[in-house]
Design a protein around this motif. Structure first.
Motif, mmCIF file in Angstrom:
data_model
loop_
_atom_site.group_PDB
_atom_site.id
_atom_site.type_symbol
_atom_site.label_atom_id
_atom_site.label_comp_id
_atom_site.label_asym_id
_atom_site.label_seq_id
_atom_site.Cartn_x
_atom_site.Cartn_y
_atom_site.Cartn_z
ATOM 1 N N CYS A 267 -25.392 10.410 19.613
ATOM 2 C CA CYS A 267 -26.796 10.441 19.213
ATOM 3 C C CYS A 267 -27.643 10.543 20.470
ATOM 4 O O CYS A 267 -27.131 10.601 21.589
ATOM 5 C CB CYS A 267 -27.155 9.187 18.410
ATOM 6 S SG CYS A 267 -27.109 7.643 19.353
ATOM 7 N N ARG A 268 -28.948 10.572 20.311
ATOM 8 C CA ARG A 268 -29.864 10.625 21.446
ATOM 9 C C ARG A 268 -30.101 9.219 21.984
ATOM 10 O O ARG A 268 -30.134 8.250 21.196
ATOM 11 C CB ARG A 268 -31.184 11.244 21.017
ATOM 12 C CG ARG A 268 -31.063 12.691 20.530
ATOM 13 C CD ARG A 268 -32.346 13.157 19.891
ATOM 14 N NE ARG A 268 -33.497 12.940 20.769
ATOM 15 C CZ ARG A 268 -34.711 12.627 20.357
ATOM 16 N NH1 ARG A 268 -34.951 12.478 19.063
ATOM 17 N NH2 ARG A 268 -35.707 12.477 21.217
ATOM 18 N N GLU B 88 -32.483 7.014 20.222
ATOM 19 C CA GLU B 88 -32.103 6.515 18.898
ATOM 20 C C GLU B 88 -31.332 5.198 18.972
ATOM 21 O O GLU B 88 -30.906 4.676 17.939
ATOM 22 C CB GLU B 88 -31.277 7.572 18.174
ATOM 23 C CG GLU B 88 -32.053 8.851 17.862
ATOM 24 C CD GLU B 88 -31.190 9.944 17.258
ATOM 25 O OE1 GLU B 88 -31.669 10.640 16.339
ATOM 26 O OE2 GLU B 88 -30.035 10.126 17.721
ATOM 27 N N ARG C 250 -31.766 6.950 13.274
ATOM 28 C CA ARG C 250 -31.997 8.379 13.426
ATOM 29 C C ARG C 250 -33.478 8.684 13.653
ATOM 30 O O ARG C 250 -34.356 8.025 13.096
ATOM 31 C CB ARG C 250 -31.490 9.127 12.188
ATOM 32 C CG ARG C 250 -31.422 10.646 12.367
ATOM 33 C CD ARG C 250 -30.745 11.311 11.178
ATOM 34 N NE ARG C 250 -29.375 10.833 10.977
ATOM 35 C CZ ARG C 250 -28.328 11.204 11.726
ATOM 36 N NH1 ARG C 250 -28.514 12.032 12.749
ATOM 37 N NH2 ARG C 250 -27.124 10.732 11.466
ATOM 38 N N SER C 251 -33.743 9.671 14.493
ATOM 39 C CA SER C 251 -35.112 10.082 14.789
ATOM 40 C C SER C 251 -35.891 10.343 13.507
ATOM 41 O O SER C 251 -35.341 10.839 12.514
ATOM 42 C CB SER C 251 -35.105 11.356 15.646
ATOM 43 O OG SER C 251 -34.521 11.108 16.898
ATOM 44 N N ARG C 252 -37.155 9.968 13.545
ATOM 45 C CA ARG C 252 -38.104 10.137 12.439
ATOM 46 C C ARG C 252 -37.862 9.146 11.291
ATOM 47 O O ARG C 252 -38.531 9.221 10.262
ATOM 48 C CB ARG C 252 -38.114 11.578 11.909
ATOM 49 C CG ARG C 252 -38.630 12.588 12.940
ATOM 50 C CD ARG C 252 -38.770 13.972 12.336
ATOM 51 N NE ARG C 252 -37.477 14.519 11.946
ATOM 52 C CZ ARG C 252 -36.633 15.098 12.775
ATOM 53 N NH1 ARG C 252 -36.921 15.199 14.058
ATOM 54 N NH2 ARG C 252 -35.486 15.571 12.353
ATOM 55 N N ARG D 213 -38.943 0.842 22.818
ATOM 56 C CA ARG D 213 -39.812 1.787 22.101
ATOM 57 C C ARG D 213 -40.568 1.124 20.953
ATOM 58 O O ARG D 213 -40.833 1.746 19.922
ATOM 59 C CB ARG D 213 -38.990 2.977 21.586
ATOM 60 C CG ARG D 213 -38.465 3.873 22.706
ATOM 61 C CD ARG D 213 -37.625 5.023 22.172
ATOM 62 N NE ARG D 213 -37.297 5.941 23.253
ATOM 63 C CZ ARG D 213 -37.962 7.053 23.530
ATOM 64 N NH1 ARG D 213 -39.000 7.388 22.784
ATOM 65 N NH2 ARG D 213 -37.589 7.829 24.524
#
Length: 381
Positions: free
Chosen positions: A58-59, A62, A217-219, A233
């Motif tokens: 993953c990023r 994340e 997960r993003s978003r 974040r």
């Protein structure tokens, strides 16, 4: 001592200790500080996040570092459900399986008690598995989140996570999985699994207690549980545990794919126990189970008495979840699988890490036979 309680915790690996040591000693800075010590800590934290993201495919953005699996589960269940409800008041239901870890179940019950959510529980079959059909039957337009664990901490049953996540994705419902027991044994590729959130804990992998991570997960919106300086974040305020993050990332990187030898040893151990103890039966799925867990019920005994006798013989194991502190009630997991309460109270779980040997498990199987014989002879219930 033969330690067969690795599902509760594992010893810290030397490589992990060496990796984290600098951040417990000379490099002790706060990663939010704008000086050389702080910048060094921030660099280490960023490196640990990148390495953890690589292990999860993953990023780095994340990955949220937490104090362990319990906090990661709480943040996922409460945080995602509350964020979804804030965006749409009609989203007021959460779905969990009947065999979830208390960190997930109690988070769902918190939402029920204080935020007006309804909790829908997906039943499991006699092996402790959730079928896609069973999950589909409880999903509604109002479902804000689904949480089904990857592998059960008591009986070792592995869930069909990819199919369950795909079903939720089709309906636009975020899917979280507690992968605390799966980490180190099963693939953690978040893209292949298709999950929206996943919890892991370091002390199941050879890192110290007190560190973990949540993939989101993003978003996917998350309402934070801890408010303050906006670290991680904004998802998890508080000065970051740099040494813990480094430890977790190192432990994940040390995981080696393929545990066939452990699976073979587990199967031999199961056969020895079932052959040596009349009436014993394996709990959990016979094939879709963790390589590291073998759990049994020994009707006509007391599980706690068997445990004490096994420890007297040098074998350390467990009667079930180490997280149900102080409880002598029958396991809700076993009850959900249809096992009668009196039989469920005879449960004993054996769990081991990749260093276990055939000789140790052979000796342990003989000890089980003697322990059950002793308890039955004495008539201990």
């Amino acid at each position: 001592m033969i330690f067969l309680d690795a599902a509760a915790t594992t010893p810290v690996r030397r490589e992990v200790l060496e990796a984290m040591w600098p951040y417990l000693t000379g490099d002790f800075g706060n990663p939010s500080s704008h000086h050389s010590l702080g910048e060094s800590a921030a660099t280490a934290l960023a490196g640990a996040r990148t390495a953890t993201a690589k292990s999860l495919n993953c990023r780095p953005a994340e990955v949220t570092f937490t104090s362990g699996g319990t906090e990661a589960d709480n943040l996922a269940v409460k945080g995602i459900a509350l964020a979804r409800q804030a965006a749409d008041q009609a989203l007021n239901r959460v779905v969990i399986s009947a065999v979830e870890h208390p960190a997930v179940e109690e988070s769902a019950r918190y939402l029920e008690r204080f935020h007006g959510f309804a909790v829908d529980t997906v039943p499991v079959d006699g092996y402790g598995q959730v079928t896609p059909a069973a999950l589909a039957a409880v999903l509604r337009r109002e479902t804000a989140l689904v949480s089904v664990m990857y592998a059960n901490n008591e009986v070792g049953t592995v869930q069909p996570i990819r199919e369950l996540a795909a079903l939720c994705r089709e309906k636009g419902i975020p899917f979280h999985t507690d992968a605390v027991q799966a980490a180190g044994w099963l693939p953690l590729d978040t893209k292949i699994l298709g999950v929206d959130a996943m919890s892991i804990s370091g002390h199941k992998l050879g890192a110290p207690k007190g560190n973990g991570a949540l993939f989101v997960r993003s978003r996917t919106r998350v309402e934070p549980l801890l408010h303050g300086g906006g670290q991680e974040r904004g998802r998890r305020s508080g000065t970051e545990n740099v040494a813990g993050a480094v430890a977790l990332a190192t432990a994940l990187a040390l995981v080696r794919p393929g545990q066939e030898h452990v699976e073979a040893l587990r199967d031999d151990f199961i056969r020895e126990v079932l052959a040596g103890v009349p009436g014993a039966h394996l709990t959990g799925h016979p094939a879709e189970r963790l390589p590291s867990v073998a759990s049994f019920c020994f009707p006509g005994t007391s599980g706690e008495s068997v445990l004490l006798e096994l420890e007297r013989q040098g074998v350390v194991c467990s009667s079930g979840s180490a997280c149900a502190a102080g409880s002598d009630a029958a396991s809700p997991v076993l009850l959900a699988m249809g096992i009668p309460s009196d039989v469920a109270q005879t449960a004993v779980r054996f769990s081991f890490d990749a260093s276990v040997t055939a000789a140790e498990l052979h000796e342990a199987a003989a000890a089980v036979r003697h322990a059950v014989d002793s308890v039955q002879t004495l008539g201990i219930r």
